[in-house]
Design a protein around this motif. Structure first.
Motif, PDB file in Angstrom:
ATOM      1  N   MET A 233      -5.080 -52.349 132.093  1.00 24.36           N
ATOM      2  CA  MET A 233      -4.642 -51.308 131.173  1.00 24.36           C
ATOM      3  C   MET A 233      -5.384 -51.379 129.837  1.00 24.36           C
ATOM      4  O   MET A 233      -5.521 -50.380 129.132  1.00 24.36           O
ATOM      5  CB  MET A 233      -3.134 -51.410 130.963  1.00 24.36           C
ATOM      6  CG  MET A 233      -2.349 -51.230 132.255  1.00 24.36           C
ATOM      7  SD  MET A 233      -0.590 -51.616 132.106  1.00 24.36           S
ATOM      8  CE  MET A 233      -0.006 -50.134 131.269  1.00 24.36           C
ATOM      9  N   THR A 234      -5.841 -52.578 129.470  1.00 21.52           N
ATOM     10  CA  THR A 234      -6.637 -52.779 128.259  1.00 21.52           C
ATOM     11  C   THR A 234      -7.720 -53.804 128.553  1.00 21.52           C
ATOM     12  O   THR A 234      -7.438 -54.845 129.155  1.00 21.52           O
ATOM     13  CB  THR A 234      -5.759 -53.285 127.094  1.00 21.52           C
ATOM     14  OG1 THR A 234      -4.771 -52.303 126.773  1.00 21.52           O
ATOM     15  CG2 THR A 234      -6.615 -53.548 125.857  1.00 21.52           C
ATOM     16  N   ASP A 235      -8.930 -53.524 128.143  1.00 21.89           N
ATOM     17  CA  ASP A 235     -10.060 -54.421 128.374  1.00 21.89           C
ATOM     18  C   ASP A 235     -10.488 -55.023 127.045  1.00 21.89           C
ATOM     19  O   ASP A 235     -10.801 -54.297 126.103  1.00 21.89           O
ATOM     20  CB  ASP A 235     -11.209 -53.646 129.017  1.00 21.89           C
ATOM     21  CG  ASP A 235     -12.264 -54.558 129.609  1.00 21.89           C
ATOM     22  OD1 ASP A 235     -12.077 -55.785 129.566  1.00 21.89           O
ATOM     23  OD2 ASP A 235     -13.283 -54.045 130.096  1.00 21.89           O
ATOM     24  N   ASP A 236     -10.477 -56.337 126.940  1.00 24.23           N
ATOM     25  CA  ASP A 236     -10.824 -57.037 125.702  1.00 24.23           C
ATOM     26  C   ASP A 236     -11.960 -58.007 126.006  1.00 24.23           C
ATOM     27  O   ASP A 236     -11.790 -58.938 126.794  1.00 24.23           O
ATOM     28  CB  ASP A 236      -9.599 -57.783 125.163  1.00 24.23           C
ATOM     29  CG  ASP A 236      -9.809 -58.331 123.762  1.00 24.23           C
ATOM     30  OD1 ASP A 236     -10.910 -58.836 123.477  1.00 24.23           O
ATOM     31  OD2 ASP A 236      -8.864 -58.264 122.946  1.00 24.23           O
ATOM     32  N   GLU A 237     -13.109 -57.810 125.387  1.00 23.37           N
ATOM     33  CA  GLU A 237     -14.304 -58.584 125.717  1.00 23.37           C
ATOM     34  C   GLU A 237     -14.617 -59.684 124.704  1.00 23.37           C
ATOM     35  O   GLU A 237     -15.741 -60.179 124.631  1.00 23.37           O
ATOM     36  CB  GLU A 237     -15.500 -57.636 125.843  1.00 23.37           C
ATOM     37  CG  GLU A 237     -15.332 -56.611 126.966  1.00 23.37           C
ATOM     38  CD  GLU A 237     -16.529 -55.686 127.114  1.00 23.37           C
ATOM     39  OE1 GLU A 237     -17.443 -55.778 126.247  1.00 23.37           O
ATOM     40  OE2 GLU A 237     -16.546 -54.893 128.066  1.00 23.37           O
ATOM     41  N   ARG A 238     -13.623 -60.103 123.945  1.00 29.65           N
ATOM     42  CA  ARG A 238     -13.863 -61.164 122.968  1.00 29.65           C
ATOM     43  C   ARG A 238     -14.232 -62.495 123.637  1.00 29.65           C
ATOM     44  O   ARG A 238     -14.923 -63.329 123.036  1.00 29.65           O
ATOM     45  CB  ARG A 238     -12.628 -61.363 122.084  1.00 29.65           C
ATOM     46  CG  ARG A 238     -12.499 -60.341 120.972  1.00 29.65           C
ATOM     47  CD  ARG A 238     -11.291 -60.612 120.106  1.00 29.65           C
ATOM     48  NE  ARG A 238     -10.050 -60.167 120.758  1.00 29.65           N
ATOM     49  CZ  ARG A 238      -8.846 -60.335 120.213  1.00 29.65           C
ATOM     50  NH1 ARG A 238      -8.724 -60.976 119.057  1.00 29.65           N
ATOM     51  NH2 ARG A 238      -7.778 -59.883 120.840  1.00 29.65           N
TER      52      ARG A 238
END
Length: 348
Positions: A233-238
């Motif tokens: 639902m949310t993509d976080d590439e940190r």
């Protein structure tokens, strides 16, 4: 019971079983849930995907058998991953190589019914109180995470969230308890009298092979840079998607603790929307213990003692313990898109 076995039940017998199942009480509930819910229940339901196998296609273990630590040494190497639990004076280890094929074990500790759950796609292990019912594998996923169901009401619960998103118990939370993602060598050193789940599960599986990859060394699906298999639902590439973090979530919010920073600093103080928490590193199990610390009491690593009962030390006596668990970064960020991150210094 597998779907194939269910087909063999005669119609009159199946009819007799239905009233018995419907009389089961729902699991113990937290209402309102004590965790942040980043999306509406409707949004969660819309994000649910089939994982491939149907309902109970991945069979939970309902009649677990155990062996001694000495017997388990013939099956496990010291570096093998286990899910450890110490509860009501009893220690048990559940090998990851068994759980990867079943995902849920319905067990009891001192007569208290519990479910030990593991999702290989998100690297998460959590324990839940189940009351007079049992948890099963729905065959569905949300944010790549196992969606469980309870056999009393058929409500559906994403494991990481611990809150029902569908069914009669929608919006209510499950009671959690702490489990430990560690190695067999570390767990048996802390708990030499531990029992260990055996491979006598009642199912034919190759418990020496992990269908997703390997944790020793990290390869296949578990490698930090490997791609996930399902949408989120949310993509976080940190961070690399499969990097493991220690996740903490309460009604105050969510935070992911970088484990390298925790190992180095030993004691970490973080704030969630103005509420103070202290995280201490357990070097023997390589995990973190989390405490709500509203008065910002200073905790010194040199004063801490770790034993079978957990962690003790000056300043911890009156602090409330908070559940925490290891998770793959992509899954943690998908469920908690506003998560803070602690990687040394201050939470970001």
């Amino acid at each position: 019971m597998s779907p194939l076995s269910a087909l063999k039940i005669s119609l009159p017998l199946a009819a007799l079983l239905l009233p018995l199942s419907s009389t089961l009480a729902s699991p113990p509930l937290v209402d309102p849930p004590a965790v942040p819910i980043a999306y509406s229940l409707e949004e969660f339901r819309s994000a649910v995907r089939s994982g491939g196998p149907g309902k109970d296609g991945i069979p939970a273990i309902d009649n677990p058998r155990f062996q001694s630590a000495e017997q388990a040494d013939g099956f496990l190497d010291d570096e093998d991953i286990v899910i450890g639990i110490y509860r009501h004076g009893e220690a048990r280890a559940y090998p990851q190589r068994i759980l990867v094929w079943h995902e849920i074990v319905n067990d009891e500790f001192a007569g208290e019914p519990v479910s030990i759950t593991y999702c290989p796609l998100t690297g998460t292990a959590l324990g839940f109180e189940r009351g007079d019912t049992e948890l099963g594998v729905s065959g569905k996923l949300v944010n790549s995470n196992l969606v469980m169901y309870d056999r009393a009401t058929d409500s559906e619960w994403p494991q990481i969230l611990g809150v029902a998103i569908d069914g009669p118990l929608s919006g209510k939370g499950l009671e959690e308890f702490r489990v430990f993602w560690t190695t067999w060598g570390q767990w048996k050193a802390r708990h030499p009298d531990t029992e260990v789940l055996t491979d006598q599960t009642g199912y034919v599986r190759n418990y020496r092979r992990d269908p997703y990859g390997s944790y020793r060394p990290l390869r296949g699906y578990y490698h930090p840079d490997s791609r996930r298999l399902f949408p989120v639902m949310t993509d976080d590439e940190r961070y690399p998607p499969k990097s493991m973090v220690l996740g903490v979530r309460t009604a105050d919010g969510a935070i992911a603790i970088d484990k390298d920073a925790l190992r180095e600093e030993e004691v970490v103080d973080v704030s969630l929307n103005g509420s103070q928490y202290t995280v201490v590193h357990d070097p023997d199990l390589d995990t973190g213990w989390v405490f709500h610390n509203p008065d910002d009491i200073e905790i010194e690593a040199s004063n801490l003692t770790f034993n079978a009962e957990g962690v003790s030390g000056s300043g911890l006596e009156n602090l409330e313990a908070v559940n925490a668990f290891e998770a793959m970064w992509f899954a943690w960020a998908a469920f908690y898109p506003e998560t803070a991150v602690y990687e040394g210094g201050e939470a970001l």
